[in-house]
Design a protein around this motif. Sequence first.
Motif, short mmCIF file in Angstrom:
data_model
loop_
_atom_site.label_atom_id
_atom_site.label_comp_id
_atom_site.label_asym_id
_atom_site.label_seq_id
_atom_site.Cartn_x
_atom_site.Cartn_y
_atom_site.Cartn_z
N ASN A 171 40.10 52.30 42.80
CA ASN A 171 40.13 51.02 43.52
C ASN A 171 41.25 51.01 44.56
N ILE A 172 42.39 51.58 44.20
CA ILE A 172 43.54 51.59 45.11
C ILE A 172 43.27 52.47 46.32
N SER A 173 42.80 53.67 46.09
CA SER A 173 42.61 54.62 47.19
C SER A 173 41.36 54.34 48.02
N ASN A 174 40.45 53.53 47.50
CA ASN A 174 39.20 53.24 48.22
C ASN A 174 38.96 51.74 48.36
N ALA A 175 40.02 50.98 48.43
CA ALA A 175 39.89 49.52 48.52
C ALA A 175 39.14 49.11 49.79
N GLU A 176 38.24 48.16 49.65
CA GLU A 176 37.53 47.62 50.80
C GLU A 176 38.31 46.45 51.41
N GLN A 177 39.11 45.78 50.60
CA GLN A 177 40.01 44.74 51.07
C GLN A 177 41.25 44.73 50.18
N VAL A 178 42.39 44.36 50.76
CA VAL A 178 43.62 44.22 49.99
C VAL A 178 44.18 42.82 50.26
N PHE A 179 44.27 42.02 49.21
CA PHE A 179 44.76 40.65 49.32
C PHE A 179 46.20 40.57 48.82
N CYS A 180 46.98 39.69 49.43
CA CYS A 180 48.40 39.57 49.12
C CYS A 180 48.71 38.16 48.61
N ARG B 174 37.46 46.41 45.41
CA ARG B 174 36.33 47.25 45.82
C ARG B 174 35.11 46.74 45.06
N GLY B 175 34.12 46.26 45.81
CA GLY B 175 32.98 45.63 45.15
C GLY B 175 33.45 44.38 44.44
N LEU C 114 25.67 47.99 55.20
CA LEU C 114 25.17 47.92 53.84
C LEU C 114 24.15 49.02 53.56
N GLU C 115 23.29 49.28 54.54
CA GLU C 115 22.28 50.34 54.37
C GLU C 115 22.95 51.71 54.24
N LYS C 116 23.98 51.95 55.04
CA LYS C 116 24.71 53.21 54.97
C LYS C 116 25.35 53.40 53.60
N LYS C 117 25.97 52.34 53.08
CA LYS C 117 26.61 52.42 51.77
C LYS C 117 25.60 52.67 50.67
N GLN D 124 24.27 58.98 43.24
CA GLN D 124 25.05 58.72 42.04
C GLN D 124 24.32 57.81 41.05
N MET D 125 23.25 57.17 41.51
CA MET D 125 22.53 56.24 40.66
C MET D 125 21.36 56.90 39.93
#
Length: 257
Positions: free
Chosen positions: A71-80, A145-146, A217-220, A227-228
């Motif tokens: 989650n840390i290395s691949n975060a999509e957003q970081v809130f403070c 992330r997610g 979203l389609e790319k992701k 993996q699914m």
Amino acid sequence: MFKRLLLLLLTAAPAAYAIDDAAKELQGFEAYADILPGDTAFLSTPAKKAFRQKSIIPAITSAIPEAAAYNISNAEQVFCYQVTKRPKDYTGYTLSSFAITGYCGELDASNTVTAYEALFTQGPNLISTQANCRIEPRIMLRFARGVDYTDVLLSLPCPSFTVFYGGKYKAFNIKQGVISDLITQFEKNKQPFNSPTLLKQTAANGTATNDKEADELEKKQKELEPQMKWKQSAPAAETETPAPKPQTGWGSLKLRM
């Protein structure tokens, strides 16, 4: 001050540097002198983005769950958020059992990279000797992330950061100058905290509102599709599984919340 921290990252030793070897050198670090130049014009945007490619040092990944590190290395957003110890009989909003006193925004790309590099990728920034001081919560960074997330607490006067995930935590001592620079930078952006759920602004699932978001979203989905495959190969009948062994906590530091 924040530029100085960025320069410290650029000149730090490789991540493979053992923190035990650095312990003696880092004693009394609070008295260090900053002799680095102040010009950061040579840092282009692509260079800043490249910093994020560095891996979290093994001293941290071996001490926290794999999902927490991811989650840390691949975060999509970081809130403070600004936080403090939860007072007795407190009924306000909390974050990982700490009382929320303010919101310091969503980190932009530059601040995200700098925080990630300073806290997680530079072995010499960590101090393995026990610190004889109090952990006082100041800033909580939520690496999201997610719908999953990892919370990271920044503390002073005892210079440390603590990783929270799945109801457990692990604390790390760090150089005084690194943590104080980050806290000072983030506290400049203090805003009142307003509950998003009270305003009915929490979404259970993302919805594209334009072509760019639809393409993203389609790319992701295409990236995740291989993996699914486990869903197709899962056994039809349920098999009896042994009872899980009792797990011990991975947090060795007692926090006062």
